[in-house]
Design a protein around this motif. Structure first.
Motif, short mmCIF file in Angstrom:
data_model
loop_
_atom_site.label_atom_id
_atom_site.label_comp_id
_atom_site.label_asym_id
_atom_site.label_seq_id
_atom_site.Cartn_x
_atom_site.Cartn_y
_atom_site.Cartn_z
N ILE A 49 0.75 -1.30 0.02
CA ILE A 49 0.02 -0.08 0.05
C ILE A 49 0.89 1.25 0.04
CG2 ILE A 49 -1.61 1.41 1.24
CD1 ILE A 49 -2.94 -1.12 2.15
N CYS A 50 1.86 1.19 0.78
CA CYS A 50 2.96 2.17 0.88
C CYS A 50 3.38 2.69 -0.75
CB CYS A 50 3.91 2.11 1.69
SG CYS A 50 3.51 2.27 3.57
N LYS A 53 0.67 4.06 -2.88
CA LYS A 53 0.54 5.53 -2.72
C LYS A 53 1.53 6.44 -3.06
CE LYS A 53 -0.95 6.28 1.73
NZ LYS A 53 -2.39 6.83 1.72
N VAL A 56 0.84 6.87 -6.79
CA VAL A 56 -0.06 7.47 -7.09
C VAL A 56 0.45 9.04 -7.45
CG1 VAL A 56 -2.17 8.89 -6.32
CG2 VAL A 56 -1.85 6.26 -6.22
N HIS A 57 1.14 9.33 -6.41
CA HIS A 57 1.83 10.61 -6.34
C HIS A 57 2.87 10.98 -7.40
CE1 HIS A 57 0.31 11.01 -2.25
NE2 HIS A 57 0.54 12.03 -2.08
N ASP A 92 6.74 12.44 1.01
CA ASP A 92 6.49 11.06 1.49
C ASP A 92 6.73 10.80 2.96
OD1 ASP A 92 8.97 11.10 1.17
OD2 ASP A 92 9.55 9.19 0.25
N ILE A 95 3.79 8.84 4.40
CA ILE A 95 3.46 7.63 4.15
C ILE A 95 4.36 6.69 4.90
CG2 ILE A 95 3.81 5.74 2.21
CD1 ILE A 95 3.72 7.84 0.06
N GLN A 98 2.40 6.71 8.12
CA GLN A 98 1.32 5.63 8.28
C GLN A 98 1.60 4.22 8.26
OE1 GLN A 98 -1.22 6.99 4.79
NE2 GLN A 98 -1.83 8.63 5.46
N TYR A 207 -7.35 -1.19 0.49
CA TYR A 207 -6.64 -0.80 -0.60
C TYR A 207 -7.11 0.18 -1.28
CZ TYR A 207 -3.01 -4.45 -0.99
OH TYR A 207 -1.63 -5.02 -0.44
N ALA A 210 -7.23 3.62 0.87
CA ALA A 210 -6.11 4.32 1.16
C ALA A 210 -5.44 4.71 -0.19
CB ALA A 210 -5.15 3.02 1.50
N ILE A 211 -5.76 4.20 -1.14
CA ILE A 211 -5.22 4.78 -2.62
C ILE A 211 -6.15 5.82 -3.00
CG2 ILE A 211 -4.56 4.11 -4.92
CD1 ILE A 211 -3.97 1.48 -3.95
N ASP A 214 -5.46 9.27 -1.28
CA ASP A 214 -4.26 10.02 -1.81
C ASP A 214 -4.68 10.47 -3.16
OD1 ASP A 214 -3.08 9.08 0.61
OD2 ASP A 214 -1.32 8.54 -0.51
#
Length: 630
Positions: A49-50, A53, A56-57, A92, A95, A98, A207, A210-211, A214
């Motif tokens: 997941i990290c 994320k 995504v950025h 980040d 992230i 989290q 998932y 969380a995604i 962001d």
């Protein structure tokens, strides 16, 4: 409490990523020595997941920086400069925070750690999550966000850090202090934890939320308006259910309005809605079809090799903001980049992209989809010239004043230093410039005034010829390395009669064994460099630069100039150059534009203009970066 404005690992730099190591170690240990994989599975999910994320950025950043796609829809026209990139370098951190909190929760609440017992999908969980998000996360974020703005202490010590970024960018979304991100962890975590505690959680829910959280944060901080105004006119209720990049940008411009997380409904209820939110969004969308103000100057660059292609700012903006060097993290991306290169080669159009802006969008860099080796393939010549020509004609059509050709784009064997295009299109309004006059000026001003003899390789090239003719007029003896007596004599005849004897043809490197000033325009092997006496300085205009084999000699860099201090929006480095520094030929095009000169600078260098161009560059605030400048 002020300590919550500083991250615990702030002094670690990039070593902070080692804090992910315990999670990875737990995965390996559990799968190796334990029969119960639930803990390893939870840690693995956290790591995945990290990674997603962060991706995504990065993808939002790629889209945000693709100016050939987004230029007409940009909200804030200014570019992101190096100062903002440095400010957001550790965007980040949240992230990592989290990941640490998620791992702590799994150890404190074993029931939440049973990932193998959670279903892949649960519709009830989606409903529960939406209800909790709308009734808890949205109002909580709105209230706390507004409080941070209205309380001077909290804004100064915590929230001002986020607002220090002048141009919103996807990376700006995560760039905040520790306290703000702890609050954001609560806002984003409660819907997930609540759904799981209610027994309706699922893998896809964890998932997806969380995604998506962001994703929407990056959307709001994106400097590109992606929503059509027609969507909100057709379904007006959407105005209150989802914010737009314009909506959130207004918050950064008028900080007393638009505090919501994702739903403008709460700004309506709190009477903090910016009344210009939807009108500005519509204005930007409608203006996307209008003709934009053209840059006054364009530098037509090209790729050097596959690795350096990843130095473009729409790939990794942090990497592009530093001088290019090959880095290990780029190696896994090489195959993909190579395939992209092949695709660009096969489907070759005037693929234009802006690297950076100078002086309020008056200057831009475009790129031709070619790489260094392609310029030396005989069958590729016509295709390359066709693309350069297309770029020149497009620049002429949109009103560009000056277009400057970079390095291989002005190769003499390719197009005669740009002469091909000027002769083919005599009515061009855009001025075509190779910029080599300023390159020659930079090299010549590096040579100390008391030098009486120089050794020149690449002596009959465009730059070599100009350097030789200029120096002989100054009473400097020039040893011109060339095997062609005809080309040497042609250059010698161009010199005034009283200075022709200062030009001397040599055919071997041993002729320079007593000369300590070498001007290199042709690649030198270690054996060839060995003929230089100790203490020699190698000035050079050869691409790529020669390798530094001699420890008892000094080596100059390629001719370059530092841009004026008032340059704005400069967030990338030009190949291996430092920040704010460009190749001299690039600077030569800028000077041509600033001076308003109406002639084309193509073909042979006009030696009589070398001092004129140098003085113009100095007048406009450019400066040489060489320590050998007179």
């Amino acid at each position: 409490m002020v300590t919550l404005s500083v991250w615990p690992w702030e002094s670690y730099g990039n070593l902070k990523y080692l804090l992910y190591a315990p999670l990875a170690a737990q995965v390996v240990y559990s799968w190796t020595y334990e029969q119960d994989y639930s803990r390893a599975l939870w840690c693995l999910h956290i790591l995945i997941i990290c990674g997603l994320k962060g991706l995504v950025h990065v993808l939002w950043s790629v889209y945000n920086n693709m100016l050939w796609v987004t230029r007409t829809l940009r909200i804030n026209p200014n570019g992101v400069d190096s100062k903002q990139i440095d400010h957001e370098w550790h965007w980040d951190n949240y992230i990592l925070l989290q990941a640490i909190i998620a791992s702590m929760i799994c150890y404190m609440s074993p029931s939440l750690m049973m990932m193998n017992s959670i279903p892949l999908w649960n519709t009830k969980g989606l409903i529960a999550l939406i209800v909790i998000h709308v009734t808890f996360s949205e109002p909580l974020y709105y209230y706390l966000h507004r409080s941070f703005h209205r309380n001077n202490y909290f804004f100064t010590h915590f929230h001002s850090f986020h607002h220090s970024s002048p141009v919103p960018h996807p990376m700006t979304a995560g760039n905040a202090t520790l306290l703000e991100n702890l609050i954001l962890c609560v806002v984003a975590g409660v819907p997930l934890i609540g759904s799981c505690l209610l027994g309706v959680g699922s893998i896809s829910l964890i998932y997806g939320y969380a995604i998506m959280f962001d994703f929407l944060r990056c959307l709001g901080h994106c400097n590109v308006e992606i929503f059509s105004h027609k969507l909100f006119e057709t379904l007006p209720i959407l105005r209150y259910l989802i914010y737009t990049p314009t909506y959130h940008t207004l918050h950064h411009q008028e900080m007393g309005t638009n505090f919501c997380l994702f739903m403008p409904l709460f700004d309506v209820l709190g009477n903090t809605l910016n009344s210009n939110s939807w009108e500005l969004q519509k204005k930007i969308r409608l203006a996307s079809g209008e003709r934009k103000r053209a840059p006054e100057f364009v530098f037509l660059a090209h790729g050097v090799d596959v690795m350096s292609a990843m130095h473009a700012p729409f790939v990794f903006r942090s990497f592009a903001s530093m001088p290019y060097t090959t880095r290990l993290f780029l190696l896994p991306m090489w195959p993909f980049t190579f395939m992209v290169m092949l695709g660009m080669w096969v489907w070759s159009k005037a693929f234009l992209f802006s690297f950076y802006t100078l002086r309020n969008n008056l200057c831009q860099t475009w790129g031709v989809p070619r790489f260094g080796f392609q310029y030396f393939l005989p069958f590729a010549t016509q295709g390359i010239n066709d693309q350069i020509e297309a770029a020149i004609l497009r620049a002429d059509k949109i009103g560009v004043k000056v277009i400057s050709l970079a390095a291989l784009n002005k190769n003499e064997a390719l197009n005669g230093g740009g002469t091909l295009f000027v002769n083919k299109h005599p009515d061009l309004r855009v001025r075509v410039v190779h910029g080599n006059t300023l390159t020659a000026a930079v090299i010549l001003n590096e040579i100390p005034k008391d030098v009486k003899e120089v050794f020149l390789t690449g002596a009959t090239s465009k730059l070599g010829r100009a350097i030789a003719l200029y120096l002989c007029r100054r009473g400097v003896r020039v040893l011109m390395l060339t095997m062609s007596i005809e080309r040497f004599q042609k250059i010698q005849k161009e010199a005034p009669a009283e200075f022709q004897n200062y030009l001397v043809q040599v055919t071997k490197y041993n002729a320079a064994q007593n000369c300590k000033t070498w001007i290199v325009g042709k690649w030198l092997t270690p054996r060839e460099q060995s003929w230089a006496p100790a203490g020699t300085h190698f000035h050079q205009f050869v691409v790529p630069p020669i390798l530094k084999f001699r420890r008892n000699c000094t080596y100059g860099d390629l001719a370059a100039m530092r841009l004026p201090k008032d340059v704005q929006g400069l967030g990338t480095c030009e190949y291996t150059m430092e920040r704010g520094v460009v190749h001299a030929c690039h600077a030569g095009g800028v000077v041509h534009m600033l001076e308003g000169w109406k002639h084309h600078e193509v073909g042979a260098i006009d030696v009589d203009r070398i001092d004129l161009v140098w003085e113009a560059a100095m007048r406009h605030g450019l400066s040489s970066v060489s320590s050998f400048t007179n």
